[in-house]
Design a protein around this motif. Structure first.
Motif, mmCIF file in Angstrom:
data_model
loop_
_atom_site.group_PDB
_atom_site.id
_atom_site.type_symbol
_atom_site.label_atom_id
_atom_site.label_comp_id
_atom_site.label_asym_id
_atom_site.label_seq_id
_atom_site.Cartn_x
_atom_site.Cartn_y
_atom_site.Cartn_z
ATOM 1 N N ASP A 120 4.088 4.329 4.250
ATOM 2 C CA ASP A 120 3.293 4.067 3.469
ATOM 3 C C ASP A 120 2.480 2.626 2.269
ATOM 4 O O ASP A 120 1.883 2.244 2.477
ATOM 5 N N ALA A 121 3.596 2.240 1.884
ATOM 6 C CA ALA A 121 3.813 1.395 0.816
ATOM 7 C C ALA A 121 5.159 0.620 1.732
ATOM 8 O O ALA A 121 5.935 1.033 1.575
ATOM 9 N N ILE A 122 4.727 -1.200 0.665
ATOM 10 C CA ILE A 122 6.243 -2.121 1.333
ATOM 11 C C ILE A 122 5.627 -2.105 -0.628
ATOM 12 O O ILE A 122 4.730 -1.928 -1.121
ATOM 13 N N VAL A 123 7.160 -2.665 -0.881
ATOM 14 C CA VAL A 123 7.261 -3.344 -2.584
ATOM 15 C C VAL A 123 7.347 -4.682 -2.694
ATOM 16 O O VAL A 123 7.641 -4.916 -1.666
ATOM 17 N N VAL A 129 2.389 -2.665 -9.925
ATOM 18 C CA VAL A 129 0.898 -1.833 -10.538
ATOM 19 C C VAL A 129 0.417 -1.736 -8.893
ATOM 20 O O VAL A 129 1.795 -2.004 -8.387
ATOM 21 N N ILE A 130 -0.262 -1.366 -8.173
ATOM 22 C CA ILE A 130 -0.230 -1.400 -7.054
ATOM 23 C C ILE A 130 -1.779 -1.167 -6.524
ATOM 24 O O ILE A 130 -2.326 -0.952 -7.044
ATOM 25 N N THR A 131 -1.938 -2.137 -5.196
ATOM 26 C CA THR A 131 -2.869 -2.759 -4.510
ATOM 27 C C THR A 131 -3.171 -1.934 -3.815
ATOM 28 O O THR A 131 -2.152 -1.416 -2.134
ATOM 29 N N ARG A 132 -4.468 -2.252 -3.019
ATOM 30 C CA ARG A 132 -4.336 -2.250 -0.871
ATOM 31 C C ARG A 132 -2.957 -3.132 -0.485
ATOM 32 O O ARG A 132 -2.762 -3.866 -0.866
ATOM 33 N N PRO A 162 -0.042 -3.621 7.959
ATOM 34 C CA PRO A 162 0.152 -2.483 8.336
ATOM 35 C C PRO A 162 0.127 -0.650 7.342
ATOM 36 O O PRO A 162 0.028 0.202 7.710
ATOM 37 N N ASN A 163 0.430 -1.288 6.288
ATOM 38 C CA ASN A 163 0.636 -0.225 5.653
ATOM 39 C C ASN A 163 -0.695 0.270 4.086
ATOM 40 O O ASN A 163 -1.452 -0.985 3.459
ATOM 41 N N ALA A 164 -1.469 0.621 4.142
ATOM 42 C CA ALA A 164 -2.105 1.382 2.877
ATOM 43 C C ALA A 164 -2.184 0.852 1.829
ATOM 44 O O ALA A 164 -3.131 0.139 1.093
ATOM 45 N N HIS A 165 -0.714 0.599 1.161
ATOM 46 C CA HIS A 165 -0.486 -0.110 -0.077
ATOM 47 C C HIS A 165 0.339 -1.250 0.010
ATOM 48 O O HIS A 165 1.066 -1.309 0.570
ATOM 49 N N VAL A 166 0.507 -1.981 -1.222
ATOM 50 C CA VAL A 166 1.740 -2.924 -1.301
ATOM 51 C C VAL A 166 1.710 -2.561 -3.320
ATOM 52 O O VAL A 166 0.579 -2.082 -4.238
ATOM 53 N N ILE A 167 2.900 -2.006 -3.336
ATOM 54 C CA ILE A 167 4.064 -1.862 -5.145
ATOM 55 C C ILE A 167 4.152 -3.366 -5.158
ATOM 56 O O ILE A 167 5.024 -3.320 -5.191
ATOM 57 N N ALA A 187 8.111 2.048 -9.618
ATOM 58 C CA ALA A 187 7.449 1.977 -8.184
ATOM 59 C C ALA A 187 7.016 2.989 -7.864
ATOM 60 O O ALA A 187 6.139 3.809 -7.002
ATOM 61 N N LEU A 188 8.325 3.930 -7.618
ATOM 62 C CA LEU A 188 7.822 5.606 -7.032
ATOM 63 C C LEU A 188 7.021 6.316 -7.701
ATOM 64 O O LEU A 188 6.375 7.132 -7.735
ATOM 65 N N ALA A 189 6.976 6.173 -9.553
ATOM 66 C CA ALA A 189 5.681 6.176 -10.473
ATOM 67 C C ALA A 189 4.746 6.087 -9.886
ATOM 68 O O ALA A 189 3.571 7.272 -9.310
ATOM 69 N N ARG A 190 3.482 4.844 -9.033
ATOM 70 C CA ARG A 190 2.999 4.835 -8.931
ATOM 71 C C ARG A 190 2.778 5.223 -7.053
ATOM 72 O O ARG A 190 1.415 5.821 -6.874
ATOM 73 N N ALA A 191 3.387 4.966 -6.447
ATOM 74 C CA ALA A 191 3.650 6.002 -5.179
ATOM 75 C C ALA A 191 3.426 7.607 -5.187
ATOM 76 O O ALA A 191 2.309 8.363 -4.654
#
Length: 179
Positions: free
Chosen positions: A25-28, A69-72, A77-82, A106-110
């Motif tokens: 779902d997200a990459i960091v 912080v989190i963005t789209r 191919p991932n919905a988000h970038v942290i 990062a886990l908190a933002r996820a």
């Protein structure tokens, strides 16, 4: 790939490219304070995501070591970038606490976003000079400690650049008693 389970969370270690994790779902992003394109992981993520990522990041900057912080994901191919700012080893102190804060935040933002899976690079071990063995212990230990508190995140992956780094992370993962 090496995988262990704790508290219902799958923790994986793989070699690969952080921008090629389509099942997450997200990459960091191991970001810089300005959340700008740069070298290393940040440059690769910004190139793959396209220019809209930099535009979305600009008003969120600057961030401090340990922040996330989190963005789209834009063209990824991932919905988000942290985006996490890891400590510069020997400069930002206490480095171990700041590095652990990157993973916790990062886990908190996820969790806040309701994500189920997150892929991390080895934060701060490139240009920021953090020794890989120490960083691996902190990264894996922080994720293991957080596992019992996670509600939505079910899968965490460490994506390592080399077989050498993979071996270090696998050894760190194997030090924990999994059920």
């Amino acid at each position: 790939m090496t995988s262990r389970h704790i508290e219902g969370i799958s923790i994986e270690c793989v070699t690969g490219d952080i921008v090629d994790q389509p099942d997450m779902d997200a990459i960091v992003n191991a970001a810089n304070a300005q959340l700008a394109p740069g070298g290393g992981v940040a440059g690769a993520i910004h190139r793959a995501a396209g220019p809209e990522l930099a535009r979305e990041c600009a008003p969120l900057a600057p961030i401090r070591p340990g922040d996330a912080v989190i963005t789209r994901g834009h063209d990824l191919p991932n919905a988000h970038v942290i985006h996490c700012l890891g400590p510069v080893y020997g400069v930002d102190e206490p480095a171990d606490e700041l590095l652990a804060a990157c993973y916790r935040n990062a886990l908190a933002r996820a969790e806040e976003t309701g994500l189920e899976s997150v892929a991390f690079p080895s934060i701060s071990t490139g240009a920021f000079g953090y020794p890989v063995e120490a960083a691996a212990g902190i990264a894996v230990g922080t994720v293991v400690d957080a596992a019992a508190t996670l509600d939505t995140v079910r899968r965490v992956r460490f994506v390592l650049h080399s077989e050498s780094d993979l071996g270090i992370y696998v050894r760190a993962l194997e030090q924990w008693a999994f059920t």
